[in-house]
Structures are given as structure tokens and as C-alpha cells.
Write a protein that holds these residues in place. Structure first.
Motif, PDB file in Angstrom:
ATOM      1  N   GLU A   1     -41.362 -66.225 -54.941  1.00  0.00           N
ATOM      2  CA  GLU A   1     -42.969 -65.430 -55.950  1.00  0.00           C
ATOM      3  C   GLU A   1     -41.668 -64.344 -56.803  1.00  0.00           C
ATOM      4  O   GLU A   1     -41.766 -63.835 -55.848  1.00  0.00           O
ATOM      5  N   GLU A   2     -40.820 -64.557 -58.041  1.00  0.00           N
ATOM      6  CA  GLU A   2     -39.959 -63.540 -58.424  1.00  0.00           C
ATOM      7  C   GLU A   2     -39.306 -62.967 -57.322  1.00  0.00           C
ATOM      8  O   GLU A   2     -38.188 -62.486 -57.033  1.00  0.00           O
ATOM      9  N   ASP A   3     -40.468 -61.238 -56.988  1.00  0.00           N
ATOM     10  CA  ASP A   3     -39.633 -60.660 -56.569  1.00  0.00           C
ATOM     11  C   ASP A   3     -40.451 -59.970 -54.911  1.00  0.00           C
ATOM     12  O   ASP A   3     -40.296 -58.896 -54.541  1.00  0.00           O
ATOM     13  N   ARG A   4     -40.783 -61.031 -54.538  1.00  0.00           N
ATOM     14  CA  ARG A   4     -41.930 -60.788 -53.187  1.00  0.00           C
ATOM     15  C   ARG A   4     -41.544 -62.441 -52.140  1.00  0.00           C
ATOM     16  O   ARG A   4     -41.465 -63.471 -53.494  1.00  0.00           O
TER      17      ARG A   4
ATOM     18  N   GLU B   1     -31.418 -62.622 -53.934  1.00  0.00           N
ATOM     19  CA  GLU B   1     -31.571 -61.369 -54.390  1.00  0.00           C
ATOM     20  C   GLU B   1     -32.430 -60.546 -55.310  1.00  0.00           C
ATOM     21  O   GLU B   1     -32.703 -59.212 -54.666  1.00  0.00           O
ATOM     22  N   GLN B   2     -33.588 -60.498 -55.643  1.00  0.00           N
ATOM     23  CA  GLN B   2     -33.950 -59.799 -56.454  1.00  0.00           C
ATOM     24  C   GLN B   2     -35.855 -59.648 -55.474  1.00  0.00           C
ATOM     25  O   GLN B   2     -36.412 -58.930 -55.600  1.00  0.00           O
ATOM     26  N   THR B   3     -35.230 -60.074 -54.383  1.00  0.00           N
ATOM     27  CA  THR B   3     -36.708 -59.795 -53.861  1.00  0.00           C
ATOM     28  C   THR B   3     -36.659 -58.168 -53.183  1.00  0.00           C
ATOM     29  O   THR B   3     -35.680 -57.966 -52.120  1.00  0.00           O
TER      30      THR B   3
ATOM     31  N   LYS C   1     -43.884 -55.820 -45.632  1.00  0.00           N
ATOM     32  CA  LYS C   1     -42.128 -55.143 -45.711  1.00  0.00           C
ATOM     33  C   LYS C   1     -41.351 -55.193 -47.227  1.00  0.00           C
ATOM     34  O   LYS C   1     -41.046 -55.630 -47.423  1.00  0.00           O
ATOM     35  N   ILE C   2     -40.836 -53.457 -47.208  1.00  0.00           N
ATOM     36  CA  ILE C   2     -40.169 -53.377 -48.014  1.00  0.00           C
ATOM     37  C   ILE C   2     -38.993 -53.469 -47.660  1.00  0.00           C
ATOM     38  O   ILE C   2     -38.306 -52.954 -46.694  1.00  0.00           O
ATOM     39  N   LEU C   3     -38.170 -54.394 -48.990  1.00  0.00           N
ATOM     40  CA  LEU C   3     -36.918 -54.267 -48.356  1.00  0.00           C
ATOM     41  C   LEU C   3     -35.924 -52.877 -48.998  1.00  0.00           C
ATOM     42  O   LEU C   3     -34.644 -53.476 -48.347  1.00  0.00           O
ATOM     43  N   GLY C   4     -36.255 -52.341 -49.999  1.00  0.00           N
ATOM     44  CA  GLY C   4     -35.329 -51.692 -50.927  1.00  0.00           C
ATOM     45  C   GLY C   4     -34.600 -52.163 -51.502  1.00  0.00           C
ATOM     46  O   GLY C   4     -33.069 -52.055 -51.383  1.00  0.00           O
ATOM     47  N   GLY C   5     -34.628 -53.131 -52.045  1.00  0.00           N
ATOM     48  CA  GLY C   5     -33.493 -53.946 -53.109  1.00  0.00           C
ATOM     49  C   GLY C   5     -32.462 -54.730 -53.020  1.00  0.00           C
ATOM     50  O   GLY C   5     -31.822 -55.256 -53.038  1.00  0.00           O
ATOM     51  N   MET C   6     -32.472 -55.344 -51.088  1.00  0.00           N
ATOM     52  CA  MET C   6     -31.607 -55.581 -51.145  1.00  0.00           C
ATOM     53  C   MET C   6     -31.959 -56.438 -50.576  1.00  0.00           C
ATOM     54  O   MET C   6     -32.512 -56.898 -49.064  1.00  0.00           O
ATOM     55  N   ALA C   7     -31.860 -58.503 -50.422  1.00  0.00           N
ATOM     56  CA  ALA C   7     -31.786 -59.534 -49.922  1.00  0.00           C
ATOM     57  C   ALA C   7     -30.351 -60.104 -49.438  1.00  0.00           C
ATOM     58  O   ALA C   7     -29.635 -60.167 -50.452  1.00  0.00           O
ATOM     59  N   GLY C   8     -30.674 -60.887 -48.492  1.00  0.00           N
ATOM     60  CA  GLY C   8     -30.159 -62.187 -49.193  1.00  0.00           C
ATOM     61  C   GLY C   8     -28.722 -62.176 -49.085  1.00  0.00           C
ATOM     62  O   GLY C   8     -28.497 -61.187 -47.892  1.00  0.00           O
ATOM     63  N   ASP C   9     -27.672 -62.898 -49.324  1.00  0.00           N
ATOM     64  CA  ASP C   9     -26.096 -62.419 -48.781  1.00  0.00           C
ATOM     65  C   ASP C   9     -26.541 -61.232 -49.525  1.00  0.00           C
ATOM     66  O   ASP C   9     -25.125 -60.549 -49.033  1.00  0.00           O
TER      67      ASP C   9
END
Length: 177
Positions: free
Chosen positions: A76-79, A110-112, A153-161
Motif C-alpha cells: 500500500e503506497e509507502d507501507r 523503493e518507496q516503502t 518496523k521503520i525502514l529508514g527510506g530504503m527498500a528493495g533494490d
């Protein structure tokens, strides 16, 4: 156990996935004295429809040809919302659930920004696993006779690749001279 292979589960493996989830969630149903929890009542057709959704990624863990675990990720959007983390009963406690949790990150857009998970409030093993991996309890919610604990859990702005690339860049020597 051979080396685990973690990959996306497609509709072709829906029957096997349904079997894995049902086997894994029987103990949860017993804990809550409720044989009607959603993971046990979902039909094969409902599961196939879920696997075909664009906003859902279901990962499976294979030991050779055998599907031994899975996790569902709703986007969903950023989560992301994790659910139905399941490991076959004969292999529980061997790190398969942890490997699935770690693998989820590379499948997130990546926006997660944050990952949510929910589990039964009395599921001490699950709560411990999630806490160990940085999930923090946010709130409880009643659903009929069950109370679910929601953790984030907060990812700190980086996810995925992007996160994987950053990790590689941090450990790789610079190519420029």
C-alpha cells in the motif's frame, strides 16, 4: 535440509501453499481454541485470486521441490503489511521464518517506508520473532473473539533494490581511481 530457495509463489503452487498454511496454522487455531481463523478457512479459489493480485506478493521457501514456508506481503503506497508467515510444523524453529522475513525487503517497492505485521496477541513465539527483527508493538485490535497485535518496523527510506545496492556499494571497493 538443502539450501532454501526463496521466490515468489504463483497460482500454479496454490494447492501446495494452502496445505503449508493449514498445517502451520493448526497450532495457532489450537492456541486460540478457534478452528475458523482466516488462514484455515480460506478456499483454494480465494487463495488463487489473492496470488494474482497486483498489490500482493507471496513469497515461498523451498527445500528442494518441497514448499516449506511462506509469507504474504500486501503493498500500500509507502507501507507493506506482512501476514500469514507460515512454516511447516516439522521444520519450525530452524530459521525459515527469519529467512522469509529478511527476503521480504528485496521485494518491496523503493518507496516503502515501513513494514507492518500482525499476529495473535497471545502468540508469544511470533511476537518474539518480530521483536527480534526490529518490529515494535503499536496497538492491539479485536476481531471477533481474537485480539491481534500490530507491530511496525521503520525502514529508514530504503527498500528493495535500493537498499541492496546501498549495501553492496558500502562493501565494494570503489571502481574509480
Amino acid at each position: 535440509m538443502d539450501e532454501l530457495k526463496i521466490d515468489v509463489v504463483d497460482a500454479e503452487h496454490a494447492g501446495e501453499l494452502l496445505t503449508v498454511r493449514r498445517a502451520a496454522f493448526v497450532t495457532e487455531a489450537q492456541l486460540y481454541d478457534d478452528p475458523h481463523i482466516p488462514s484455515l478457512t480460506q478456499t483454494l479459489d480465494e487463495l488463487v485470486a489473492d496470488l494474482e493480485r497486483a498489490d500482493v506478493v507471496t513469497l515461498g521457501a523451498w527445500d528442494g521441490p518441497r514448499l516449506v514456508g511462506s509469507v504474504r506481503v500486501g503493498l500500500e503506497e509507502d507501507r507493506a503489511l506482512l501476514g500469514r508467515l507460515a512454516v511447516v510444523p516439522d521444520l519450525q524453529g530452524q530459521g525459515i521464518g527469519t529467512q522469509l522475513l529478511m527476503a521480504v525487503l528485496q521485494y518491496l517497492p523503493e518507496q516503502t517506508q515501513e513494514v507492518w505485521v500482525f499476529t495473535g496477541q497471545d502468540s508469544k513465539q511470533n511476537l518474539s520473532l518480530y521483536a527480534k527483527h526490529g518490529f515494535e508493538h503499536q496497538y492491539d485490535q479485536n476481531a471477533g473473539d481474537l485480539t491481534y497485535a500490530y507491530l511496525r518496523k521503520i525502514l529508514g527510506g530504503m527498500a528493495g533494490d535500493e537498499a541492496a545496492s546501498a549495501a553492496v556499494e558500502e562493501t565494494s571497493p570503489s571502481a574509480s581511481s
